[in-house]
Design a protein around this motif. Structure first.
Motif, PDB file in Angstrom:
ATOM      1  N   MET A 121      -3.657  24.248  29.180  1.00 12.06           N
ATOM      2  CA  MET A 121      -4.358  22.714  29.250  1.00 12.06           C
ATOM      3  C   MET A 121      -3.882  22.186  27.534  1.00 12.06           C
ATOM      4  SD  MET A 121      -8.511  24.690  28.414  1.00 12.06           S
ATOM      5  CE  MET A 121      -9.726  22.535  29.256  1.00 12.06           C
ATOM      6  N   ARG A 122      -4.386  20.598  27.944  1.00  3.75           N
ATOM      7  CA  ARG A 122      -4.085  19.645  26.921  1.00  3.75           C
ATOM      8  C   ARG A 122      -5.066  18.606  26.261  1.00  3.75           C
ATOM      9  NH1 ARG A 122      -2.837  14.637  27.881  1.00  3.75           N
ATOM     10  NH2 ARG A 122      -1.872  13.099  27.134  1.00  3.75           N
ATOM     11  N   PHE A 123      -5.813  18.815  25.327  1.00  2.00           N
ATOM     12  CA  PHE A 123      -5.870  17.850  24.732  1.00  2.00           C
ATOM     13  C   PHE A 123      -5.741  16.784  23.227  1.00  2.00           C
ATOM     14  CE2 PHE A 123      -7.603  22.198  25.167  1.00  2.00           C
ATOM     15  CZ  PHE A 123      -9.040  22.163  25.715  1.00  2.00           C
ATOM     16  N   GLY A 124      -6.225  15.660  24.041  1.00  2.00           N
ATOM     17  CA  GLY A 124      -5.939  14.315  23.004  1.00  2.00           C
ATOM     18  C   GLY A 124      -6.306  14.358  21.194  1.00  2.00           C
ATOM     19  N   LEU A 125      -6.008  13.143  20.077  1.00  2.00           N
ATOM     20  CA  LEU A 125      -6.418  12.827  19.286  1.00  2.00           C
ATOM     21  C   LEU A 125      -7.381  12.805  19.340  1.00  2.00           C
ATOM     22  CD1 LEU A 125      -5.405  11.752  16.281  1.00  2.00           C
ATOM     23  CD2 LEU A 125      -5.156   9.624  17.565  1.00  2.00           C
ATOM     24  N   SER A 126      -8.294  11.820  20.487  1.00  2.00           N
ATOM     25  CA  SER A 126      -9.457  12.460  19.830  1.00  2.00           C
ATOM     26  C   SER A 126     -10.523  13.403  20.350  1.00  2.00           C
ATOM     27  CB  SER A 126     -10.672  11.194  21.460  1.00  2.00           C
ATOM     28  OG  SER A 126      -9.959  11.788  22.552  1.00  2.00           O
ATOM     29  N   ASN A 127     -10.081  14.606  20.470  1.00  2.00           N
ATOM     30  CA  ASN A 127     -10.257  15.898  20.679  1.00  2.00           C
ATOM     31  C   ASN A 127      -9.824  16.303  19.273  1.00  2.00           C
ATOM     32  OD1 ASN A 127      -9.305  15.412  23.780  1.00  2.00           O
ATOM     33  ND2 ASN A 127     -11.281  15.833  23.875  1.00  2.00           N
ATOM     34  N   PRO A 128     -11.427  16.963  18.839  1.00  2.00           N
ATOM     35  CA  PRO A 128     -10.716  18.163  17.432  1.00  2.00           C
ATOM     36  C   PRO A 128     -10.505  19.583  18.311  1.00  2.00           C
ATOM     37  CG  PRO A 128     -13.679  17.166  18.006  1.00  2.00           C
ATOM     38  CD  PRO A 128     -12.764  16.373  18.854  1.00  2.00           C
ATOM     39  N   PRO A 129      -9.571  20.158  17.167  1.00  3.21           N
ATOM     40  CA  PRO A 129      -9.874  21.137  17.503  1.00  3.21           C
ATOM     41  C   PRO A 129     -10.794  22.508  17.873  1.00  3.21           C
ATOM     42  CG  PRO A 129      -8.422  20.427  15.653  1.00  3.21           C
ATOM     43  CD  PRO A 129      -9.605  19.684  16.028  1.00  3.21           C
ATOM     44  N   VAL A 130     -12.176  21.951  17.331  1.00  4.45           N
ATOM     45  CA  VAL A 130     -13.082  22.625  17.941  1.00  4.45           C
ATOM     46  C   VAL A 130     -13.179  22.456  19.065  1.00  4.45           C
ATOM     47  CG1 VAL A 130     -14.761  20.676  17.836  1.00  4.45           C
ATOM     48  CG2 VAL A 130     -15.957  22.647  17.108  1.00  4.45           C
ATOM     49  N   ASP A 131     -13.219  21.223  19.847  1.00  9.01           N
ATOM     50  CA  ASP A 131     -13.527  21.536  21.459  1.00  9.01           C
ATOM     51  C   ASP A 131     -12.946  22.678  22.315  1.00  9.01           C
ATOM     52  OD1 ASP A 131     -15.029  19.198  20.930  1.00  9.01           O
ATOM     53  OD2 ASP A 131     -13.276  17.823  22.132  1.00  9.01           O
ATOM     54  N   MET A 132     -11.667  23.071  21.423  1.00 10.31           N
ATOM     55  CA  MET A 132     -11.122  24.122  22.070  1.00 10.31           C
ATOM     56  C   MET A 132     -11.267  25.668  21.662  1.00 10.31           C
ATOM     57  SD  MET A 132      -7.183  23.023  21.207  1.00 10.31           S
ATOM     58  CE  MET A 132      -7.035  23.493  19.674  1.00 10.31           C
ATOM     59  N   VAL A 133     -12.486  25.241  21.292  1.00  9.23           N
ATOM     60  CA  VAL A 133     -13.073  27.177  20.328  1.00  9.23           C
ATOM     61  C   VAL A 133     -13.329  28.125  21.881  1.00  9.23           C
ATOM     62  CG1 VAL A 133     -13.844  28.667  19.825  1.00  9.23           C
ATOM     63  CG2 VAL A 133     -13.447  26.830  18.766  1.00  9.23           C
ATOM     64  N   LYS A 134     -14.186  27.278  22.812  1.00 12.67           N
ATOM     65  CA  LYS A 134     -14.447  28.045  24.557  1.00 12.67           C
ATOM     66  C   LYS A 134     -13.477  28.484  25.522  1.00 12.67           C
ATOM     67  CE  LYS A 134     -19.067  26.164  24.321  1.00 12.67           C
ATOM     68  NZ  LYS A 134     -20.229  25.755  25.317  1.00 12.67           N
ATOM     69  N   ASP A 135     -12.562  27.589  24.903  1.00 12.56           N
ATOM     70  CA  ASP A 135     -11.196  27.475  26.214  1.00 12.56           C
ATOM     71  C   ASP A 135     -10.543  28.920  25.721  1.00 12.56           C
ATOM     72  OD1 ASP A 135     -12.129  26.019  28.232  1.00 12.56           O
ATOM     73  OD2 ASP A 135     -11.489  24.572  26.175  1.00 12.56           O
ATOM     74  N   ILE A 136      -9.844  28.641  24.545  1.00 13.15           N
ATOM     75  CA  ILE A 136      -9.291  29.545  24.024  1.00 13.15           C
ATOM     76  C   ILE A 136     -10.051  31.463  23.880  1.00 13.15           C
ATOM     77  CG2 ILE A 136      -9.045  30.368  21.525  1.00 13.15           C
ATOM     78  CD1 ILE A 136      -8.170  27.339  20.885  1.00 13.15           C
ATOM     79  N   GLU A 137     -11.353  30.905  23.959  1.00  7.16           N
ATOM     80  CA  GLU A 137     -12.252  32.376  23.761  1.00  7.16           C
ATOM     81  C   GLU A 137     -11.958  32.653  25.119  1.00  7.16           C
ATOM     82  OE1 GLU A 137     -16.052  31.095  22.214  1.00  7.16           O
ATOM     83  OE2 GLU A 137     -15.174  32.079  19.769  1.00  7.16           O
ATOM     84  N   ARG A 138     -11.996  31.249  26.052  1.00  5.15           N
ATOM     85  CA  ARG A 138     -11.586  32.694  27.647  1.00  5.15           C
ATOM     86  C   ARG A 138     -10.735  33.229  27.904  1.00  5.15           C
ATOM     87  NH1 ARG A 138      -9.994  29.849  31.468  1.00  5.15           N
ATOM     88  NH2 ARG A 138     -10.539  27.785  29.641  1.00  5.15           N
ATOM     89  N   MET A 139      -9.455  32.220  27.584  1.00 10.74           N
ATOM     90  CA  MET A 139      -8.772  32.837  27.499  1.00 10.74           C
ATOM     91  C   MET A 139      -8.181  34.217  27.418  1.00 10.74           C
ATOM     92  SD  MET A 139      -5.504  29.333  27.842  1.00 10.74           S
ATOM     93  CE  MET A 139      -6.694  27.840  28.629  1.00 10.74           C
ATOM     94  N   MET A 140      -8.446  34.134  25.472  1.00 17.75           N
ATOM     95  CA  MET A 140      -8.552  35.666  25.183  1.00 17.75           C
ATOM     96  C   MET A 140      -8.662  36.868  25.653  1.00 17.75           C
ATOM     97  SD  MET A 140      -8.426  34.037  21.386  1.00 17.75           S
ATOM     98  CE  MET A 140      -8.677  36.250  20.184  1.00 17.75           C
ATOM     99  N   SER A 141      -9.697  36.375  26.516  1.00 14.88           N
ATOM    100  CA  SER A 141     -10.799  36.885  27.556  1.00 14.88           C
ATOM    101  C   SER A 141      -9.925  37.375  28.945  1.00 14.88           C
ATOM    102  CB  SER A 141     -12.338  37.439  27.581  1.00 14.88           C
ATOM    103  OG  SER A 141     -12.221  36.570  28.376  1.00 14.88           O
ATOM    104  N   GLU A 142      -8.815  36.975  29.304  1.00 17.50           N
ATOM    105  CA  GLU A 142      -8.143  37.141  29.939  1.00 17.50           C
ATOM    106  C   GLU A 142      -7.216  38.355  30.208  1.00 17.50           C
ATOM    107  OE1 GLU A 142      -6.624  33.034  31.145  1.00 17.50           O
ATOM    108  OE2 GLU A 142      -8.105  32.258  32.105  1.00 17.50           O
ATOM    109  N   ARG A 143      -7.638  39.052  31.631  1.00 21.36           N
ATOM    110  CA  ARG A 143      -6.153  39.793  31.677  1.00 21.36           C
ATOM    111  C   ARG A 143      -4.917  39.234  31.938  1.00 21.36           C
ATOM    112  NH1 ARG A 143      -7.895  45.284  32.074  1.00 21.36           N
ATOM    113  NH2 ARG A 143      -9.887  45.773  32.847  1.00 21.36           N
ATOM    114  N   GLU A 144      -4.126  39.729  31.102  1.00 23.88           N
ATOM    115  CA  GLU A 144      -2.908  39.308  31.578  1.00 23.88           C
ATOM    116  C   GLU A 144      -1.789  39.727  32.703  1.00 23.88           C
ATOM    117  OE1 GLU A 144       0.405  39.558  27.929  1.00 23.88           O
ATOM    118  OE2 GLU A 144      -1.597  40.461  27.032  1.00 23.88           O
TER     119      GLU A 144
END
Length: 130
Positions: free
Chosen positions: A107-130
């Motif tokens: 995923m790519r997030f631009g200037l208008s996306n604060p880091p908090v916008d990524m939290v759910k995506d990060i958590e989802r990816m962290m829970s994915e199996r390798e």
């Protein structure tokens, strides 16, 4: 500064960010293979290395910071060329690339996306199996 660690000279032939080495903010070379199994955020800023070091002192930063490289246009570093090929180039400062545990840009997030916008995506990816 980021450089490749393998025989591949063309960033179009890379498959993951784990095929690169990077120079950290203190000038030490680091293999991005060290991040295998971790979700990573790759962020570009407009500051130079010393400005970055001075700025983060007050925030008790515990994540790794890497040296400044050219992220767009002429002289674009191969890592950012690789990220751009997958998700689009940096349009402006503070473009954030979210990379999965396998080193694949997702995923790519631009200037208008604060880091908090990524939290759910990060958590989802962290829970994915390798």
């Amino acid at each position: 500064m980021v450089k490749d660690i393998g025989p591949i000279a063309n960033p179009n032939e890379y498959e993951t960010i784990h095929q690169f080495r990077a120079i950290d903010i203190d000038g030490n070379e680091v293999s991005l293979k060290e991040y295998s199994g971790y979700v990573c955020v790759v962020l570009n800023t407009a500051s130079n290395n010393q400005q970055i070091k001075d700025y983060i002192k007050s925030f008790n930063v515990t994540y790794d910071i890497f040296a400044k490289v050219k992220v767009s246009c002429c002289g674009q570093h191969p890592l950012f060329s690789f990220l751009g090929r997958h998700l689009g180039n940096c349009k402006w400062n503070f473009t954030k690339y979210l990379v999965d545990k396998k080193g694949v840009p997702r995923m790519r997030f631009g200037l208008s996306n604060p880091p908090v916008d990524m939290v759910k995506d990060i958590e989802r990816m962290m829970s994915e199996r390798e």
